[in-house]
Design an enzyme around this catalytic site. Structure first.
Site, PDB file in Angstrom:
ATOM      1  N   GLU A  99      -5.417   6.123   9.317  1.00 41.89           N
ATOM      2  CA  GLU A  99      -5.267   7.564   9.093  1.00 41.89           C
ATOM      3  C   GLU A  99      -5.095   8.327  10.403  1.00 41.89           C
ATOM      4  OE1 GLU A  99      -4.616   8.627   6.246  1.00 41.89           O
ATOM      5  OE2 GLU A  99      -5.180   6.794   5.183  1.00 41.89           O
ATOM      6  N   HIS A 116      -9.162  12.954   5.570  1.00 40.14           N
ATOM      7  CA  HIS A 116     -10.046  13.013   4.407  1.00 40.14           C
ATOM      8  C   HIS A 116     -10.194  11.609   3.818  1.00 40.14           C
ATOM      9  CE1 HIS A 116      -8.440  17.399   3.848  1.00 40.14           C
ATOM     10  NE2 HIS A 116      -9.347  17.312   4.811  1.00 40.14           N
ATOM     11  N   ASP A 166       3.616 -30.288  15.482  1.00 36.27           N
ATOM     12  CA  ASP A 166       3.010 -28.968  15.283  1.00 36.27           C
ATOM     13  C   ASP A 166       2.429 -28.821  13.881  1.00 36.27           C
ATOM     14  OD1 ASP A 166       3.772 -28.209  17.820  1.00 36.27           O
ATOM     15  OD2 ASP A 166       5.626 -27.242  17.160  1.00 36.27           O
TER      16      ASP A 166
END
EC number: 3.4.24.7
Length: 468
Positions: A218, A195, A426
């Protein structure tokens, strides 16, 4: 509200010497805390009928349970971070007590399932809704033996609908924001059904609530999954939209524990959420921003504030929805209050949370890099001189932020002016006059005046970890 003064005393820790008048905002927060714990942490709505001492302890324990679930500081009190977390839009399925229809851990016995979309939201075209739901099912079928077929009439295994308020399933929606949707575990009748709250606005992009993203979450419940504490997982209860909807490894591990792996010859692998206290943690980019330090890894940022012991971990898209994942370099230009982010031969500029228009732009035309430079490894700008250092492979360039041009005589070898840090950077940032260079899991504190390394530490030493 009955019992509200007692809960104020209990949660805000007011002593027995007197009860200050509660502000309207504070009363609203208490009501929200109470409803949140009742909805998601199984605090029974009749808990006030329990003898005082036991009832007080129960409410505090439920609040601690919620704080532990979300990785917050466990205080048993609704501090600012706890209230902020509770106010975020989320799934309506409880975190500790599921919508149980059958005992044990329900699963679908068959692998070929049907679904039906009973009605459509006016927020999107029917085609957009169909596409979002189909893609959401595809995420789960890619990693399991499950298949899903859409039917247009009759009863399907998974019925999908857009409803509002009390829609006769004993789990009414709460209007805009708050609960976005809910779903039920596998089973007969309402089992597996999804729903969506029609009072929320559904979209197909980053605005409001992305239907594809919420549907994918969901459907995890429809297949038998509960909520995850992993903020990078699709099954994390709060709404997060990271630009690309994908299953994290945590989601894949969970669903395959129920149904087994897919029958594909090559098994999909999902991204993992960085752990801030992992001694092997490395970074893609780092920058200062208004006195804080932000570390970037894949689709996440980690935010270290000198005034807070907790490290904030979240999706980059929470701050900047249009930035790509996997940033390669970033630096702050303090006098313009700007942060520049780099990936490949493109860069983006932001001011605070505002993404400036006209980006991304090209690094070659904007900074004067030769075409042989296809990305930036690391970058840092000096506030006092206005000079920015760009590190590429074993060389570096120097750029003047005031003249908006590259300085003559560059590139130079990194080892010449920054001896000891190696031939590859890095990430880097500057703080209190020192450069902090990062390579792999190592961090070098470098004094530019003496050209010496002062300390060598783990890369995540800024995160207040007990062990590194």
């Amino acid at each position: 509200m009955p019992g509200l003064p007692l809960l104020l005393l209990l949660l805000w820790g007011v002593g027995s010497h007197g009860f200050p008048a509660a502000s309207e905002t504070q009363e609203q927060d208490v009501e929200m805390v109470q409803k949140y714990l009742e909805n998601y942490y199984n605090l029974k709505d009749d808990w006030r009928k329990i003898p005082k001492q036991r009832g007080n302890g129960l409410a505090v324990e439920k609040l601690k349970q919620m704080q532990e679930f979300f990785g917050l500081k466990v205080t048993g009190k609704p501090d600012a971070e706890t209230l902020k977390m509770m106010k975020q839009p989320r799934c309506g399925v409880p975190d500790v007590a599921q919508f149980v229809l059958t005992p044990g851990n329900p699963r679908w016995e068959q692998t070929h399932l049907t679904y039906r979309i009973e009605n459509y939201t006016p927020d999107l075209s029917r085609a957009d809704v169909d596409n979002a739901i189909e893609k959401a099912f595809q995420l789960w079928s890619n990693v399991t033996p499950l298949t899903f077929t859409k039917v247009s009439k009759g009863q399907a295994d998974i019925m999908i609908s857009f409803v509002r308020g009390d829609h006769r399933d004993n789990s009414p929606f709460d209007g805009p924001e708050g609960q976005l949707a809910h779903a039920f575990q596998p089973g007969l009748g309402i089992g597996g059904d999804v729903h969506f709250d029609e009072d929320d606005r559904w979209t197909k992009d980053f605005r409001n609530y992305n239907l594809y993203r919420v549907a994918a979450h969901e459907l995890g419940h429809s297949l038998g999954l509960s909520h995850s504490t992993d903020i990078g997982a699709l099954m994390y209860p709060n709404y997060m939209f990271s630009g690309d909807v994908q299953l994290a490894q945590d989601d894949i591990d969970g669903i395959q524990a129920i149904y087994g792996p897919s029958q594909n010859p090559s098994q999909p692998v999902g991204p993992q959420t960085p752990k801030v206290c992992d001694s092997k943690l490395t970074f893609d980019a780092i920058t200062t921003i208004r006195g804080e330090i932000m570390f970037f890894k894949d689709r996440f940022y980690m935010r270290a504030n000198p005034y807070y012991s907790e490290v904030e971990l979240n999706f980059i898209s929470v701050f900047w929805p249009h930035l790509p994942n996997g940033l390669q370099a970033a630096y702050e230009v303090a006098h313009r209050d700007e942060i520049l982010f780099f990936k490949g031969n493109k860069y983006w500029t932001v001011q605070g949370q505002n993404e400036l228009p006209g980006y991304p732009k090209d690094i070659h035309s904007s900074f004067g890099f030769p075409r042989s430079v296809n990305h930036i490894d690391a970058a840092v700008s000096e506030e006092d001189t206005g000079k920015t250092y760009f590190f590429v492979a074993n060389k570096y360039w120097r750029y003047d932020e005031y003249k908006r041009s590259m300085d003559a005589g560059y590139p130079k070898m990194i080892e010449y002016d920054f001896p000891g840090i190696g031939n590859k950077v890095d990430a880097v940032f500057k703080k209190d006059g020192f450069f902090y260079f990062f390579h792999g899991t190592r961090q070098y504190k470098f004094d530019p005046k003496t050209k010496r390394i002062l300390t060598l530490q783990k890369a995540n030493s800024w995160f207040n970890c007990r062990k590194n």
